[in-house]
Scaffold this motif. Structure first.
Motif, mmCIF file in Angstrom:
data_model
loop_
_atom_site.group_PDB
_atom_site.id
_atom_site.type_symbol
_atom_site.label_atom_id
_atom_site.label_comp_id
_atom_site.label_asym_id
_atom_site.label_seq_id
_atom_site.Cartn_x
_atom_site.Cartn_y
_atom_site.Cartn_z
ATOM 1 N N GLU A 190 0.843 -1.194 0.000
ATOM 2 C CA GLU A 190 0.000 0.000 0.000
ATOM 3 C C GLU A 190 0.883 1.251 0.000
ATOM 4 O O GLU A 190 1.851 1.339 0.743
ATOM 5 C CB GLU A 190 -0.909 0.014 1.229
ATOM 6 C CG GLU A 190 -1.816 1.232 1.305
ATOM 7 C CD GLU A 190 -2.677 1.246 2.552
ATOM 8 O OE1 GLU A 190 -3.346 2.260 2.791
ATOM 9 O OE2 GLU A 190 -2.674 0.227 3.289
ATOM 10 N N GLY A 191 0.573 2.198 -0.860
ATOM 11 C CA GLY A 191 1.327 3.448 -0.937
ATOM 12 C C GLY A 191 2.400 3.450 -2.003
ATOM 13 O O GLY A 191 2.939 4.521 -2.334
ATOM 14 N N ASP A 192 2.757 2.285 -2.559
ATOM 15 C CA ASP A 192 3.756 2.241 -3.638
ATOM 16 C C ASP A 192 3.295 3.114 -4.802
ATOM 17 O O ASP A 192 2.138 3.048 -5.231
ATOM 18 C CB ASP A 192 3.952 0.806 -4.125
ATOM 19 C CG ASP A 192 4.814 -0.018 -3.182
ATOM 20 O OD1 ASP A 192 5.292 0.543 -2.182
ATOM 21 O OD2 ASP A 192 5.010 -1.216 -3.454
ATOM 22 N N THR A 193 4.216 3.915 -5.332
ATOM 23 C CA THR A 193 3.879 4.845 -6.404
ATOM 24 C C THR A 193 4.896 4.727 -7.530
ATOM 25 O O THR A 193 6.089 4.948 -7.324
ATOM 26 C CB THR A 193 3.856 6.300 -5.889
ATOM 27 O OG1 THR A 193 2.920 6.405 -4.809
ATOM 28 C CG2 THR A 193 3.440 7.260 -6.994
ATOM 29 N N PHE A 194 4.412 4.386 -8.725
ATOM 30 C CA PHE A 194 5.250 4.319 -9.919
ATOM 31 C C PHE A 194 5.152 5.639 -10.667
ATOM 32 O O PHE A 194 4.058 6.192 -10.829
ATOM 33 C CB PHE A 194 4.803 3.185 -10.846
ATOM 34 C CG PHE A 194 4.965 1.819 -10.257
ATOM 35 C CD1 PHE A 194 6.183 1.163 -10.311
ATOM 36 C CD2 PHE A 194 3.897 1.180 -9.643
ATOM 37 C CE1 PHE A 194 6.340 -0.101 -9.765
ATOM 38 C CE2 PHE A 194 4.044 -0.089 -9.101
ATOM 39 C CZ PHE A 194 5.265 -0.723 -9.156
ATOM 40 N N ILE A 195 6.297 6.129 -11.145
ATOM 41 C CA ILE A 195 6.331 7.376 -11.914
ATOM 42 C C ILE A 195 7.036 7.091 -13.230
ATOM 43 O O ILE A 195 8.246 6.839 -13.272
ATOM 44 C CB ILE A 195 7.053 8.494 -11.146
ATOM 45 C CG1 ILE A 195 6.328 8.779 -9.826
ATOM 46 C CG2 ILE A 195 7.131 9.768 -11.985
ATOM 47 C CD1 ILE A 195 7.077 9.676 -8.889
ATOM 48 N N ALA A 196 6.262 7.118 -14.317
ATOM 49 C CA ALA A 196 6.802 6.887 -15.656
ATOM 50 C C ALA A 196 6.809 8.210 -16.412
ATOM 51 O O ALA A 196 5.859 8.990 -16.328
ATOM 52 C CB ALA A 196 5.949 5.866 -16.405
ATOM 53 N N THR A 197 7.894 8.465 -17.173
ATOM 54 C CA THR A 197 7.999 9.710 -17.926
ATOM 55 C C THR A 197 8.497 9.434 -19.342
ATOM 56 O O THR A 197 9.105 8.402 -19.619
ATOM 57 C CB THR A 197 8.981 10.696 -17.258
ATOM 58 O OG1 THR A 197 10.302 10.159 -17.325
ATOM 59 C CG2 THR A 197 8.604 10.969 -15.815
ATOM 60 N N SER A 198 8.231 10.384 -20.223
ATOM 61 C CA SER A 198 8.863 10.368 -21.540
ATOM 62 C C SER A 198 10.205 11.085 -21.416
ATOM 63 O O SER A 198 10.503 11.696 -20.375
ATOM 64 C CB SER A 198 7.967 11.061 -22.569
ATOM 65 O OG SER A 198 7.781 12.427 -22.222
ATOM 66 N N ASP A 199 11.037 11.036 -22.473
ATOM 67 C CA ASP A 199 12.376 11.630 -22.342
ATOM 68 C C ASP A 199 12.352 13.153 -22.314
ATOM 69 O O ASP A 199 13.379 13.785 -22.069
ATOM 70 C CB ASP A 199 13.324 11.112 -23.427
ATOM 71 C CG ASP A 199 12.838 11.407 -24.832
ATOM 72 O OD1 ASP A 199 11.850 12.150 -24.993
ATOM 73 O OD2 ASP A 199 13.459 10.885 -25.792
ATOM 74 N N GLY A 200 11.186 13.756 -22.544
ATOM 75 C CA GLY A 200 11.084 15.203 -22.387
ATOM 76 C C GLY A 200 11.378 15.647 -20.970
ATOM 77 O O GLY A 200 11.833 16.778 -20.746
ATOM 78 N N ALA A 201 11.153 14.750 -19.998
ATOM 79 C CA ALA A 201 11.415 15.093 -18.595
ATOM 80 C C ALA A 201 12.909 15.210 -18.319
ATOM 81 O O ALA A 201 13.369 16.156 -17.675
ATOM 82 C CB ALA A 201 10.781 14.053 -17.678
ATOM 83 N N ILE A 202 13.684 14.238 -18.827
ATOM 84 C CA ILE A 202 15.128 14.281 -18.547
ATOM 85 C C ILE A 202 15.848 15.285 -19.445
ATOM 86 O O ILE A 202 17.007 15.621 -19.192
ATOM 87 C CB ILE A 202 15.770 12.886 -18.683
ATOM 88 C CG1 ILE A 202 15.570 12.326 -20.096
ATOM 89 C CG2 ILE A 202 15.205 11.927 -17.652
ATOM 90 C CD1 ILE A 202 16.307 11.022 -20.340
ATOM 91 N N HIS A 203 15.178 15.773 -20.490
ATOM 92 C CA HIS A 203 15.759 16.817 -21.336
ATOM 93 C C HIS A 203 15.440 18.222 -20.839
ATOM 94 O O HIS A 203 15.973 19.207 -21.371
ATOM 95 C CB HIS A 203 15.257 16.673 -22.780
ATOM 96 C CG HIS A 203 15.734 15.438 -23.465
ATOM 97 N ND1 HIS A 203 15.105 14.886 -24.557
ATOM 98 C CD2 HIS A 203 16.786 14.611 -23.188
ATOM 99 C CE1 HIS A 203 15.736 13.795 -24.933
ATOM 100 N NE2 HIS A 203 16.772 13.611 -24.124
ATOM 101 N N ALA A 204 14.580 18.329 -19.839
ATOM 102 C CA ALA A 204 14.146 19.641 -19.350
ATOM 103 C C ALA A 204 15.334 20.465 -18.875
ATOM 104 O O ALA A 204 16.186 19.982 -18.137
ATOM 105 C CB ALA A 204 13.141 19.460 -18.214
ATOM 106 N N GLY A 205 15.387 21.699 -19.305
ATOM 107 C CA GLY A 205 16.408 22.627 -18.847
ATOM 108 C C GLY A 205 17.667 22.666 -19.678
ATOM 109 O O GLY A 205 18.528 23.528 -19.453
ATOM 110 N N ILE A 206 17.821 21.754 -20.663
ATOM 111 C CA ILE A 206 19.027 21.758 -21.494
ATOM 112 C C ILE A 206 19.131 23.086 -22.251
ATOM 113 O O ILE A 206 18.190 23.523 -22.898
ATOM 114 C CB ILE A 206 19.008 20.586 -22.502
ATOM 115 C CG1 ILE A 206 19.209 19.255 -21.771
ATOM 116 C CG2 ILE A 206 20.099 20.756 -23.559
ATOM 117 C CD1 ILE A 206 19.212 18.041 -22.673
ATOM 118 N N GLY A 207 20.281 23.708 -22.122
ATOM 119 C CA GLY A 207 20.493 24.976 -22.807
ATOM 120 C C GLY A 207 19.790 26.144 -22.163
ATOM 121 O O GLY A 207 19.824 27.272 -22.685
#
Length: 392
Positions: free
Chosen positions: A148-165
């Motif tokens: 109970e309480g386990d939380t999965f967080i799935a993202t596209s690669d736009g998340a890890i590219h955020a802030g580049i440049g």
């Protein structure tokens, strides 16, 4: 009925200048058998990426829901979708989260998306992964026993590219996303709210001009919680006691909406109706009242109309979250109970026509009340709630 259930919420952010998102999330519920969630990221952006991700997510979710193997899924996608002229790849990247019917086991299958984050008790949990080659692609598989309480967080690669440049030289690394989600985590937050927090932070790092489609889908394992809402007196006055008895016999929290309805509820409980003004008042929302034995007492149609607005926004961009999550008016209080706390919602709807609503100068009719409940029920079902509506 199992005591645990899945709370699923996602938010997608379009690349700057694009009207369509190149990411797609598909959810297939198989009743007591399993729940399958697929987040697909189409190659590139715009229309082509949108088509690729939508087809990929729908094909995989449908096949997985019918117990097809991941090998069959990948082969089908490769044979179905067009090949990119530049990269010579026939399908988008994807993440699959399959939750068993009893919500005690999860299977994760990942291809080329940022690896899923699992928070247990609000902290990152490193889970086992097995890498397999399928059609020359590295597919990562995991099986996890759930709590109970386990939380999965799935993202596209736009998340890890955020802030580049912009704010970050090398983007927002997965470890940094984990730190952010651990800091923001609260057991009371829904999957939708957690997704919103993450995507909003990505948008901030992009300076409000996303350089890539960015999506987050959260899947949270939680205990079932029942909330019952009573609105309107019954059409036949002889049915008042029956309606009230059924309403108050339900487990969980109870909400009573409407002046006449709250008076009848107070009489049934043999408790006074306290209508003294509360400390927190929204000039656009009628004040709440109190009855011992009832968790929340509010006005009817005007308050529920605002709740419907919040529900429609919750399913879209969730922009009003900062409003209803902290305000103390009746509509905000109902929204918190229905959106955040409840998994099973019982509506008790009286068909009696309110004489006050027959004033031609008022934009309120019996049909409006019925439509409000119908539209709100539809929104809540889309949030993954179990809904039952009883008319009297």
């Amino acid at each position: 009925m199992y005591s645990l259930c899945t709370d699923i919420g996602y938010v997608c952010l379009n690349k700057k200048g694009e009207q369509l998102c190149g990411d797609h999330v598909e959810i297939v519920e198989q009743g007591d058998k399993a729940t399958v969630v697929v987040l697909a990221d189409g190659l590139g952006s715009g229309v082509k990426a949108n088509i690729l991700s939508t087809l990929t997510a729908k094909i995989i979710s449908t096949m997985m829901a019918n117990d097809m193997t991941i090998e069959d899924c990948v082969s089908t996608i490769a044979a179905t979708l067009p090949v990119c002229d530049v990269r010579k790849v026939a399908y988008s990247t994807f993440t699959i989260i399959r939750i068993s019917g009893n919500n005690l086991e999860a299977e994760i299958i990942q291809y080329d998306n940022p690896h899923v984050i699992l928070l247990r008790d609000g902290k990152n949990l490193v889970y086992p992964e097995i890498c397999e080659k399928i059609d020359g692609k590295n597919i990562y598989k995991s099986k996890i026993n759930l709590q109970e309480g386990d939380t999965f967080i799935a993202t596209s690669d736009g998340a890890i590219h955020a802030g580049i440049g912009h704010l970050l030289n090398f983007g927002w690394q997965r470890d940094q996303i984990i730190d952010f989600m651990e800091t923001m985590y609260d057991p009371a937050l829904t999957a939708k709210t957690l997704s919103t927090l993450l995507v909003n932070e990505c948008n901030r790092l992009y300076g409000g001009m996303p350089g890539d489609d960015t999506s987050c889908c959260a899947v949270k394992i939680r205990r079932r919680q029942s909330v019952s809402l009573l609105i309107g007196p019954p059409q036949d006055p002889q049915d008042v006691n029956k309606m009230m008895a059924l309403f108050f016999s339900k487990e969980g929290k109870h909400i009573v909406c409407g002046g006449t309805t709250s008076t009848l509820a107070a009489e049934f409980l043999h408790e006074p109706l306290d209508v003294s003004l509360p400390l927190y008042i929204d000039p656009k929302i009628p004040p709440t009242a109190k009855i011992k034995g009832v968790d929340l007492v509010t006005e009817g149609v005007i308050t529920m109309s605002r709740v419907l607005e919040y529900a429609q926004d919750y399913l879209a961009d969730n922009e009003f979250y900062t409003e209803w999550s902290i305000k103390k008016d009746g509509a905000s209080s109902i929204a918190r109970l229905l959106f955040e706390e409840a998994t099973d919602i019982n509506f008790f709807v009286g068909r009696a026509v309110n004489p006050a609503h027959q004033n031609p100068n008022l934009p309120i009719t019996f049909n409006i009340k019925m439509r409000l409940i119908d539209e709100l029920s539809d929104c809540l079902q889309k949030m993954g709630k179990r809904i039952k509506v009883s008319y009297f």
